[in-house]
Motif scaffolding. Sequence first.
Motif, PDB file in Angstrom:
ATOM      1  N   GLU A 317      -6.852  26.691  87.932  1.00 56.94           N
ATOM      2  CA  GLU A 317      -8.305  26.884  87.875  1.00 56.94           C
ATOM      3  C   GLU A 317      -9.027  25.997  88.898  1.00 56.94           C
ATOM      4  O   GLU A 317     -10.044  26.407  89.458  1.00 56.94           O
ATOM      5  N   LYS A 318      -8.477  24.829  89.166  1.00 54.99           N
ATOM      6  CA  LYS A 318      -9.051  23.964  90.204  1.00 54.99           C
ATOM      7  C   LYS A 318      -8.959  24.659  91.567  1.00 54.99           C
ATOM      8  O   LYS A 318      -9.928  24.698  92.340  1.00 54.99           O
ATOM      9  N   GLY A 319      -7.794  25.227  91.851  1.00 54.20           N
ATOM     10  CA  GLY A 319      -7.609  25.930  93.120  1.00 54.20           C
ATOM     11  C   GLY A 319      -8.539  27.118  93.260  1.00 54.20           C
ATOM     12  O   GLY A 319      -9.137  27.345  94.316  1.00 54.20           O
ATOM     13  N   LYS A 320      -8.702  27.884  92.170  1.00 50.12           N
ATOM     14  CA  LYS A 320      -9.590  29.049  92.207  1.00 50.12           C
ATOM     15  C   LYS A 320     -11.047  28.630  92.408  1.00 50.12           C
ATOM     16  O   LYS A 320     -11.803  29.278  93.154  1.00 50.12           O
ATOM     17  N   ALA A 321     -11.443  27.545  91.738  1.00 46.02           N
ATOM     18  CA  ALA A 321     -12.822  27.071  91.867  1.00 46.02           C
ATOM     19  C   ALA A 321     -13.108  26.615  93.294  1.00 46.02           C
ATOM     20  O   ALA A 321     -14.177  26.909  93.857  1.00 46.02           O
ATOM     21  N   LEU A 322     -12.159  25.925  93.903  1.00 48.86           N
ATOM     22  CA  LEU A 322     -12.334  25.461  95.281  1.00 48.86           C
ATOM     23  C   LEU A 322     -12.348  26.639  96.247  1.00 48.86           C
ATOM     24  O   LEU A 322     -13.150  26.678  97.189  1.00 48.86           O
ATOM     25  N   GLU A 329      -8.590  25.072 102.152  1.00 49.98           N
ATOM     26  CA  GLU A 329      -7.497  24.125 102.402  1.00 49.98           C
ATOM     27  C   GLU A 329      -7.232  23.258 101.174  1.00 49.98           C
ATOM     28  O   GLU A 329      -6.082  23.048 100.784  1.00 49.98           O
ATOM     29  N   GLU A 330      -8.306  22.761 100.548  1.00 48.65           N
ATOM     30  CA  GLU A 330      -8.150  21.977  99.319  1.00 48.65           C
ATOM     31  C   GLU A 330      -7.568  22.852  98.205  1.00 48.65           C
ATOM     32  O   GLU A 330      -6.707  22.408  97.430  1.00 48.65           O
ATOM     33  N   ALA A 331      -8.058  24.084  98.138  1.00 51.65           N
ATOM     34  CA  ALA A 331      -7.596  25.005  97.099  1.00 51.65           C
ATOM     35  C   ALA A 331      -6.095  25.226  97.179  1.00 51.65           C
ATOM     36  O   ALA A 331      -5.393  25.225  96.164  1.00 51.65           O
TER      37      ALA A 331
END
Length: 408
Positions: A317-322, A329-331
């Motif tokens: 979910e962190k990756g999707k939000a980013l 790149e952060e995602a």
Amino acid sequence: METLGERIRKLRKEKGLTLEALAGSGLTKGMLSLIENSKANPSMESLSYIAERLDIDKNELLAEIPTSELRELLQEVEKMYRIEAENFTEGFIHIAEKIEPYVASLPYRYESARLLELYSRSLYYAKKEGWQVPLSKAEEMYEGLHLMNNSADIHMFRSTLKFNEHRYHESLAMIQESRKSFEARDVVLDSLKKLDFDFVEAILYFAIGDDEDAVRIINEAVEYSKEHQIFYKMNDLYRVMSFHAILKNDQQMKDYYVHKLRLFAEFSDDEKITITLDLLEAHYLNSFTHEYEKAEAVVDRNLEKYKEDEISQFFLEKGKALYGQGRSEEALGWLKRHKIWEFLHHPYDLAMNYEKDAYMALIYEQQGQHELAVEHARIAKENILPMPELPYKKFILDVYRQIGNLHK
């Protein structure tokens, strides 16, 4: 396992008796010492005398595995099993090793049946051969002792094995046949076991895409729980209905069940319910309302509060939000950290986790890494194809077609 002499010594010490006190006038201290050190075998007359002095039945001393030892073993492995079932670690093999020396000599009683059941389950989870025979012996023993609730647990476990192989229709048929077999024998299971069957049957209906029957059974189970003031399965029932509401994009229903769950979490002081609710909220904000900043805030709150192994599901979910905020790149870094838990088997859980590779495909395409984009799009597509028609399936297949069309 203890020898007869070791058993006598242990019981003597538990009762705070010296050798001389136990020997009394019927035995010499020296002879009792030889018996305890397995250097002499007592006659039946001496054995009866020792048992009388220890205030136990002589059969307890003669039993190959005494009841006290059996109970101590069961108490120990029950505790071990609870820990392993909670964490799904490698410890199941240690449980099996604890029980194995006793398996061939277990007497016909509840403790033996339960040990055989735990032995079988531990072998299965440790991915070892030979778990089927002890499971059948445990079931036979439960049935012979008229412990039908325990027998019902084994029926549900067998159904779960089909579920773990993603053979959802077979699993559902097995659980329904089990219920019929108990009813045909006029077996009345207790309320907790009835709710276990209700919950398992409902999630299996969801797994095959029969939402109507699943919702019907859950509503009946909730009403039954309220009527009988039993809160045993309320957490699970509300949690499944919350996720179902999210899949239907029904915010009113979602908010209703999430509210119920938060009240239940507060009432039971169960932090794990709160974590689950936050994960559901972040997922809903990312995948359904696309409020990525709000989703990231929910994720970050949990990343700051809990250990990584407790909340690894938040990485996706962190990756999707980013990604939704244009921070690809952060995602990608967070998506790479996400691992699908090997004990996830329900289509709801699997499908939402399969989104990972679709998002990675989109990011790799942005970066110009076309081969990686195609590979991850293919992985996501192959994973999602056997799943029911859920929102994730449309998203993943759309990504696959999008990436494929770019490379024609």
